[in-house]
Design a protein around this motif. Structure first.
Motif, PDB file in Angstrom:
ATOM      1  N   SER A 394      -2.161  -3.511 -19.157  1.00 30.21           N
ATOM      2  CA  SER A 394      -2.967  -2.373 -18.733  1.00 30.21           C
ATOM      3  C   SER A 394      -2.949  -2.226 -17.217  1.00 30.21           C
ATOM      4  O   SER A 394      -2.729  -1.126 -16.684  1.00 30.21           O
ATOM      5  CB  SER A 394      -4.409  -2.539 -19.230  1.00 30.21           C
ATOM      6  OG  SER A 394      -5.210  -1.452 -18.814  1.00 30.21           O
ATOM      7  N   VAL A 395      -3.165  -3.334 -16.513  1.00 30.14           N
ATOM      8  CA  VAL A 395      -3.156  -3.288 -15.052  1.00 30.14           C
ATOM      9  C   VAL A 395      -1.768  -2.936 -14.536  1.00 30.14           C
ATOM     10  O   VAL A 395      -1.610  -2.142 -13.605  1.00 30.14           O
ATOM     11  CB  VAL A 395      -3.637  -4.633 -14.464  1.00 30.14           C
ATOM     12  CG1 VAL A 395      -3.455  -4.665 -12.949  1.00 30.14           C
ATOM     13  CG2 VAL A 395      -5.103  -4.874 -14.816  1.00 30.14           C
ATOM     14  N   MET A 396      -0.731  -3.507 -15.146  1.00 29.05           N
ATOM     15  CA  MET A 396       0.625  -3.237 -14.680  1.00 29.05           C
ATOM     16  C   MET A 396       1.064  -1.807 -14.986  1.00 29.05           C
ATOM     17  O   MET A 396       1.839  -1.216 -14.231  1.00 29.05           O
ATOM     18  CB  MET A 396       1.606  -4.234 -15.291  1.00 29.05           C
ATOM     19  CG  MET A 396       1.573  -5.603 -14.623  1.00 29.05           C
ATOM     20  SD  MET A 396       1.776  -5.528 -12.815  1.00 29.05           S
ATOM     21  CE  MET A 396       3.434  -4.871 -12.666  1.00 29.05           C
ATOM     22  N   ALA A 397       0.575  -1.245 -16.103  1.00 28.24           N
ATOM     23  CA  ALA A 397       0.895   0.159 -16.389  1.00 28.24           C
ATOM     24  C   ALA A 397       0.312   1.056 -15.305  1.00 28.24           C
ATOM     25  O   ALA A 397       0.980   1.960 -14.789  1.00 28.24           O
ATOM     26  CB  ALA A 397       0.358   0.555 -17.762  1.00 28.24           C
ATOM     27  N   LYS A 398      -0.945   0.803 -14.945  1.00 28.47           N
ATOM     28  CA  LYS A 398      -1.576   1.572 -13.871  1.00 28.47           C
ATOM     29  C   LYS A 398      -0.808   1.391 -12.564  1.00 28.47           C
ATOM     30  O   LYS A 398      -0.539   2.362 -11.844  1.00 28.47           O
ATOM     31  CB  LYS A 398      -3.027   1.117 -13.703  1.00 28.47           C
ATOM     32  CG  LYS A 398      -3.755   1.768 -12.536  1.00 28.47           C
ATOM     33  CD  LYS A 398      -5.148   1.184 -12.363  1.00 28.47           C
ATOM     34  CE  LYS A 398      -5.821   1.747 -11.118  1.00 28.47           C
ATOM     35  NZ  LYS A 398      -7.156   1.161 -10.886  1.00 28.47           N
ATOM     36  N   THR A 399      -0.431   0.155 -12.260  1.00 32.17           N
ATOM     37  CA  THR A 399       0.283  -0.137 -11.017  1.00 32.17           C
ATOM     38  C   THR A 399       1.658   0.518 -11.007  1.00 32.17           C
ATOM     39  O   THR A 399       2.068   1.122 -10.009  1.00 32.17           O
ATOM     40  CB  THR A 399       0.426  -1.660 -10.841  1.00 32.17           C
ATOM     41  OG1 THR A 399      -0.877  -2.256 -10.859  1.00 32.17           O
ATOM     42  CG2 THR A 399       1.126  -2.000  -9.539  1.00 32.17           C
ATOM     43  N   PHE A 400       2.379   0.415 -12.120  1.00 29.40           N
ATOM     44  CA  PHE A 400       3.720   0.999 -12.212  1.00 29.40           C
ATOM     45  C   PHE A 400       3.682   2.503 -11.955  1.00 29.40           C
ATOM     46  O   PHE A 400       4.484   3.041 -11.180  1.00 29.40           O
ATOM     47  CB  PHE A 400       4.319   0.717 -13.590  1.00 29.40           C
ATOM     48  CG  PHE A 400       5.647   1.386 -13.821  1.00 29.40           C
ATOM     49  CD1 PHE A 400       6.826   0.788 -13.418  1.00 29.40           C
ATOM     50  CD2 PHE A 400       5.716   2.635 -14.440  1.00 29.40           C
ATOM     51  CE1 PHE A 400       8.051   1.412 -13.618  1.00 29.40           C
ATOM     52  CE2 PHE A 400       6.933   3.267 -14.649  1.00 29.40           C
ATOM     53  CZ  PHE A 400       8.107   2.652 -14.243  1.00 29.40           C
ATOM     54  N   HIS A 401       2.762   3.186 -12.597  1.00 27.52           N
ATOM     55  CA  HIS A 401       2.714   4.642 -12.466  1.00 27.52           C
ATOM     56  C   HIS A 401       2.235   5.056 -11.076  1.00 27.52           C
ATOM     57  O   HIS A 401       2.718   6.061 -10.528  1.00 27.52           O
ATOM     58  CB  HIS A 401       1.842   5.237 -13.564  1.00 27.52           C
ATOM     59  CG  HIS A 401       2.469   5.122 -14.923  1.00 27.52           C
ATOM     60  ND1 HIS A 401       3.419   5.997 -15.378  1.00 27.52           N
ATOM     61  CD2 HIS A 401       2.316   4.197 -15.909  1.00 27.52           C
ATOM     62  CE1 HIS A 401       3.816   5.638 -16.591  1.00 27.52           C
ATOM     63  NE2 HIS A 401       3.156   4.546 -16.931  1.00 27.52           N
ATOM     64  N   ARG A 402       1.299   4.302 -10.507  1.00 27.07           N
ATOM     65  CA  ARG A 402       0.878   4.607  -9.128  1.00 27.07           C
ATOM     66  C   ARG A 402       2.044   4.468  -8.163  1.00 27.07           C
ATOM     67  O   ARG A 402       2.269   5.333  -7.305  1.00 27.07           O
ATOM     68  CB  ARG A 402      -0.266   3.681  -8.696  1.00 27.07           C
ATOM     69  CG  ARG A 402      -0.555   3.754  -7.194  1.00 27.07           C
ATOM     70  CD  ARG A 402      -1.728   2.902  -6.772  1.00 27.07           C
ATOM     71  NE  ARG A 402      -1.639   1.517  -7.131  1.00 27.07           N
ATOM     72  CZ  ARG A 402      -0.924   0.594  -6.477  1.00 27.07           C
ATOM     73  NH1 ARG A 402      -0.180   0.938  -5.439  1.00 27.07           N
ATOM     74  NH2 ARG A 402      -0.935  -0.672  -6.866  1.00 27.07           N
ATOM     75  N   LEU A 403       2.795   3.372  -8.293  1.00 25.80           N
ATOM     76  CA  LEU A 403       3.886   3.098  -7.361  1.00 25.80           C
ATOM     77  C   LEU A 403       5.054   4.061  -7.520  1.00 25.80           C
ATOM     78  O   LEU A 403       5.641   4.513  -6.529  1.00 25.80           O
ATOM     79  CB  LEU A 403       4.395   1.666  -7.559  1.00 25.80           C
ATOM     80  CG  LEU A 403       3.514   0.524  -7.063  1.00 25.80           C
ATOM     81  CD1 LEU A 403       4.078  -0.817  -7.528  1.00 25.80           C
ATOM     82  CD2 LEU A 403       3.408   0.549  -5.547  1.00 25.80           C
ATOM     83  N   ASN A 404       5.396   4.384  -8.758  1.00 26.31           N
ATOM     84  CA  ASN A 404       6.645   5.094  -9.005  1.00 26.31           C
ATOM     85  C   ASN A 404       6.529   6.606  -8.985  1.00 26.31           C
ATOM     86  O   ASN A 404       7.501   7.289  -8.637  1.00 26.31           O
ATOM     87  CB  ASN A 404       7.242   4.637 -10.340  1.00 26.31           C
ATOM     88  CG  ASN A 404       7.868   3.265 -10.234  1.00 26.31           C
ATOM     89  OD1 ASN A 404       8.994   3.120  -9.776  1.00 26.31           O
ATOM     90  ND2 ASN A 404       7.124   2.244 -10.634  1.00 26.31           N
ATOM     91  N   TYR A 405       5.366   7.156  -9.348  1.00 31.78           N
ATOM     92  CA  TYR A 405       5.290   8.599  -9.515  1.00 31.78           C
ATOM     93  C   TYR A 405       4.419   9.288  -8.477  1.00 31.78           C
ATOM     94  O   TYR A 405       4.095  10.469  -8.629  1.00 31.78           O
ATOM     95  CB  TYR A 405       4.840   8.935 -10.939  1.00 31.78           C
ATOM     96  CG  TYR A 405       5.772   8.335 -11.978  1.00 31.78           C
ATOM     97  CD1 TYR A 405       7.151   8.478 -11.838  1.00 31.78           C
ATOM     98  CD2 TYR A 405       5.288   7.600 -13.053  1.00 31.78           C
ATOM     99  CE1 TYR A 405       8.024   7.907 -12.745  1.00 31.78           C
ATOM    100  CE2 TYR A 405       6.155   7.028 -13.974  1.00 31.78           C
ATOM    101  CZ  TYR A 405       7.521   7.181 -13.814  1.00 31.78           C
ATOM    102  OH  TYR A 405       8.389   6.610 -14.711  1.00 31.78           O
ATOM    103  N   ASN A 406       4.031   8.568  -7.424  1.00 27.26           N
ATOM    104  CA  ASN A 406       3.351   9.258  -6.329  1.00 27.26           C
ATOM    105  C   ASN A 406       4.374  10.069  -5.542  1.00 27.26           C
ATOM    106  O   ASN A 406       5.562   9.750  -5.513  1.00 27.26           O
ATOM    107  CB  ASN A 406       2.588   8.273  -5.438  1.00 27.26           C
ATOM    108  CG  ASN A 406       3.485   7.409  -4.567  1.00 27.26           C
ATOM    109  OD1 ASN A 406       4.033   7.865  -3.554  1.00 27.26           O
ATOM    110  ND2 ASN A 406       3.648   6.138  -4.948  1.00 27.26           N
TER     111      ASN A 406
END
Length: 427
Positions: A394-406
């Protein structure tokens, strides 16, 4: 070269009659406009001549062109079936584009090359293109190509035209459906940025712009703390853990959401923590930040909305506080999706935290805790924390999307390289 690319004038072609947020494509276009303006591109947005912005206005950052001819469209399945009325729309579209794109460098189109509904606009664009030899075209396709339409032929367009698809996996499928080669297809992922998805306020956006690690670092914590209680909140211990995670190769950002930072003594206290963070290897004002340094008006604390928005960017909450009756900051952080790292030396912490998260002894006002090697102890906590973050889906999904799709990441990694290589198209 990059400086010239940064100055490119970009047009986005749509046939929108309003910006109804229920239509996902309007959100995609809005995000593109915001990204391009944030990176200093002159951005022109083309919409239908009958565009109505009273209920759903267009992005204010764009230069508006209400010039795409209005038509009652139908879902064509062949170019040969274009009606006489719509041939007039083809001609009008051609005239408009030749006139209004003369000084544009790059054009984005959205589904112009794909849907039968937009076929008259595609034909107008195709016929205008030879009169605009310096314009480079990026044609977004927003659905899976599943049939063979007779206008789906990238070879009918010059090398100045490229297809754009939002994933790399299906590039070959897109090329095949458009009777071309993979080299005519680019993949650019869609923007989904916390700043627009959660309607961040202007102050928060300016804070992130000044401190980009708030969006770009792997490990982020926002720690609300009164400046006269930094020792009780054990900010130095949090600094040591973050510095250890950095030495392990993680990019980090620790923000102290400071409160009551007024007077000489408090200022000296914050300088002590900055010097300590620097001695541990954290870059002050980049990886270790006090919010009151962003703007003097925040010396008494940042607004609740801004705190909430910054917490949305974070993914860990290390809370080694020496004493607490409840600790409102804990549920405030956890409600926004973080891994809690809590003080096992405070008995009430398991109650308030629900026994969820990681618990380490940091000592408390009731229970002493000492370790023979402080550096090693906090390094071990850092290793455990980093490992647990990376194993928490859950935390990594949030982190992945924050990092990659900003929008900053996508601009630098995907848009800007395409803008650069477009200089060579058609040569």
């Amino acid at each position: 070269m990059k400086e010239d690319i940064m100055k490119k004038r970009i047009a986005i072609l749509t046939c929108f009659q309003d910006f109804n947020p229920g239509y996902s494509l309007t959100g995609i276009v809005s995000d593109q406009v915001r990204m391009l303006r944030e990176h200093d591109h002159e951005t022109h947005l083309f919409v239908c001549s009958v565009f109505n912005d009273k209920e759903f206005p267009a992005p204010k950052e764009a230069i508006m062109h209400k010039s795409i001819p209005f038509a009652h469209l139908i879902d064509y399945d062949s170019v040969s079936k274009i009606t006489a009325d719509h041939k007039d729309i083809v001609y009008e579209t051609k005239k408009v584009l030749i006139k209004e794109l003369e000084d544009i460098d790059i054009v984005f189109t959205h589904d112009f090359v794909f849907t039968g509904w937009n076929l008259p606009y595609y034909e107008g664009m195709r016929q205008a293109s030879p009169f605009l030899p310096n314009v480079k075209w990026l044609h977004w396709i927003h659905s899976i190509p599943s049939r063979m339409s007779d206008w789906w032929n990238i070879n009918n367009l010059s090398d100045n035209h490229k297809l754009v698809y939002p994933n790399a996996t299906d590039k070959l499928l897109v090329a095949e459906q458009y009777r071309g080669e993979v080299k005519r297809v680019r993949h650019i992922h869609h923007i989904k940025d916390l700043r627009t998805w959660f309607d961040f306020g202007e102050n928060t956006c300016n804070f992130i712009k000044r401190y980009p690690a708030m969006m770009q670092a792997e490990i982020i914590q926002v720690y609300p703390a009164s400046v006269d209680r930094l020792s009780a909140k054990r900010v130095k211990e949090v600094i040591m853990i973050f510095a250890a995670m950095k030495r392990m190769g993680a990019s980090v950002c620790l923000v102290i959401a400071s409160q009551w930072a007024t007077g000489k003594k408090q200022k000296e206290d914050t300088d002590v923590y900055k010097k300590f963070a620097s001695s541990e290897g954290l870059l002050v004002d980049e990886e270790f930040i006090f919010t009151h340094d962003f703007d003097p008006k925040y010396e008494v604390g940042i607004p609740k909305q801004m705190l909430r928005e910054l917490l949305l960017c974070s993914n860990v909450f290390i809370y080694p506080t020496r004493e607490e009756t409840f600790g409102l900051v804990l549920p405030e952080a956890c409600l926004l999706g973080v891994l809690p790292v809590l003080n096992a030396s405070l008995d009430m912490m398991r109650e308030i935290g629900g026994g969820i998260g990681i618990y380490h002894d940091f000592g408390s006002n009731r229970r002493q805790h000492s370790v023979p090697d402080e550096k090693r102890y906090y390094k071990d906590i850092a290793m455990i924390t980093l490992g647990r973050i990376r194993e928490n889906e859950s935390v990594m999904a949030k982190t992945f999307h924050r990092l990659n799709y900003n929008w900053d990441n996508l601009y630098e990694r995907e848009y800007l390289p395409v803008f650069g290589e477009s200089e060579l198209w058609g040569k």
